[in-house]
Design a protein around this motif. Structure first.
Motif, PDB file in Angstrom:
ATOM      1  N   TYR A  30       1.438  39.783  75.971  1.00  0.00           N
ATOM      2  CA  TYR A  30       0.363  40.221  76.865  1.00  0.00           C
ATOM      3  C   TYR A  30       0.327  41.742  76.998  1.00  0.00           C
ATOM      4  O   TYR A  30      -0.304  42.277  77.901  1.00  0.00           O
ATOM      5  CB  TYR A  30       0.525  39.568  78.238  1.00  0.00           C
ATOM      6  CG  TYR A  30       0.462  38.058  78.172  1.00  0.00           C
ATOM      7  CD1 TYR A  30      -0.735  37.402  77.908  1.00  0.00           C
ATOM      8  CD2 TYR A  30       1.610  37.289  78.344  1.00  0.00           C
ATOM      9  CE1 TYR A  30      -0.795  36.016  77.831  1.00  0.00           C
ATOM     10  CE2 TYR A  30       1.561  35.898  78.265  1.00  0.00           C
ATOM     11  CZ  TYR A  30       0.353  35.271  78.003  1.00  0.00           C
ATOM     12  OH  TYR A  30       0.300  33.899  77.928  1.00  0.00           O
ATOM     13  N   ALA A  60       1.490  34.555  83.758  1.00  0.00           N
ATOM     14  CA  ALA A  60       1.159  34.009  82.440  1.00  0.00           C
ATOM     15  C   ALA A  60       2.419  33.811  81.606  1.00  0.00           C
ATOM     16  O   ALA A  60       2.584  32.794  80.917  1.00  0.00           O
ATOM     17  CB  ALA A  60       0.187  34.938  81.714  1.00  0.00           C
ATOM     18  N   ASP A  64       4.093  30.223  80.302  1.00  0.00           N
ATOM     19  CA  ASP A  64       4.403  29.957  78.895  1.00  0.00           C
ATOM     20  C   ASP A  64       5.829  29.451  78.728  1.00  0.00           C
ATOM     21  O   ASP A  64       6.093  28.501  77.976  1.00  0.00           O
ATOM     22  CB  ASP A  64       4.221  31.223  78.058  1.00  0.00           C
ATOM     23  CG  ASP A  64       2.760  31.623  77.890  1.00  0.00           C
ATOM     24  OD1 ASP A  64       1.885  30.771  78.148  1.00  0.00           O
ATOM     25  OD2 ASP A  64       2.507  32.774  77.507  1.00  0.00           O
TER      26      ASP A  64
END
Length: 277
Positions: A30, A60, A64
């Motif tokens: 990211y 995020a 994951d």
């Protein structure tokens, strides 16, 4: 705010057995550029942990790595406490979480606001029913005599104002309320109940089995809220703040909450064992 995020991150990392290096490496997809040192500093309440871009990348990344579905509001619902906003102004974790769930921003106690809103809505509905069915007035009078004028009914359950003695009594008598609580569940209580239920479904099943049915209107956190009423006489959030002390860090409040979770689970198991006898 930075300390809250840092403490939440440490708790989730420990819960899922993740290292700082694992999170840092996974966050690079990211565009974070984080190192293990960055995350260590973040856990200590630094590195602008409460900045929105940081939170978005952090959530995020953890989603994951863990397969969970963490949301912004989750950071403020795993433990109770207060957030300093400005000099002389603070609000609760619960209020921050509510605002992230589309509720109006408020410095008031969200728990009581929710209960008052429900009471007003139910009073309007009662008035409508009495208008259509005059005999229903007798039911309202009976309800007030049994639970008090300020009790709010949700499905099979009652929420009674703190001036009334809280009780927790799963009953074998059909037609009776199984549980009475003197406050509407807070977000911290709902979060804790979800965690306890995952590992203790049998105990929850025994308690719920004493009810007429599993009511779809039962709010999340109801059982933890009822047990907190019995053990402490108020909500999980209030007890955590009381034990941690004024000015306690989020880390200390988190540790206190974990102790309270053990006490609540122990009580719940005792109730379930008694019901099985």
């Amino acid at each position: 705010m930075n300390e809250i995020v840092g403490d939440w991150l440490r708790d989730k990392r420990d819960e899922h057995g993740l290292t700082l290096d694992q999170i840092a490496t996974a966050s690079h997809r990211y565009g974070s550029g984080w190192t293990a040192g960055t995350l260590s500093y973040m856990e200590k309440g630094g590195s602008k942990a409460d900045a929105l871009p940081t939170l978005m990348i952090l959530l995020a990344t953890l989603n994951d790595l863990t397969g969970e579905d963490f949301k912004l509001a989750d950071i403020f619902t795993w433990s109770g406490g207060d957030v300093d906003i400005a000099k002389g102004y603070s609000t609760s974790y619960e209020n921050v979480a509510s605002a992230l769930h589309y509720e109006p921003v408020s410095f008031k106690h969200t728990n009581m606001d929710t209960l008052e809103r429900m009471r007003r809505d139910l009073e309007e509905e009662d008035a409508r029913l009495v208008g259509e069915y005059p005999d229903y007035a007798a039911t309202i009078t009976e309800h007030a005599a049994k639970y008090g004028d300020d009790a709010v009914e949700v499905g099979l359950h009652m929420f009674i104002a703190p001036s009334h003695a809280p009780t927790f009594h799963p009953s074998h008598e059909r037609g009776e309320r199984s549980v009475i609580s003197n406050h509407f569940p807070t977000m911290a209580e709902a979060r804790l109940e979800a965690r306890l239920r995952e590992a203790n479904e049998d105990s929850f099943g025994v308690i719920e089995g004493q009810m007429n049915s599993i009511d779809p209107l039962t709010p999340e956190g109801f059982y933890v809220a009822a047990i907190c009423d019995v053990l402490y006489g108020h909500s999980l959030d209030e007890e955590a703040a009381k034990r941690a002390g004024e000015g306690a860090t989020p880390q200390k409040r988190g540790r206190v909450t974990r102790v309270l979770a053990d006490e609540i689970l122990d009580y719940m198991r005792k109730v379930a064992a008694k019901l099985e006898d």
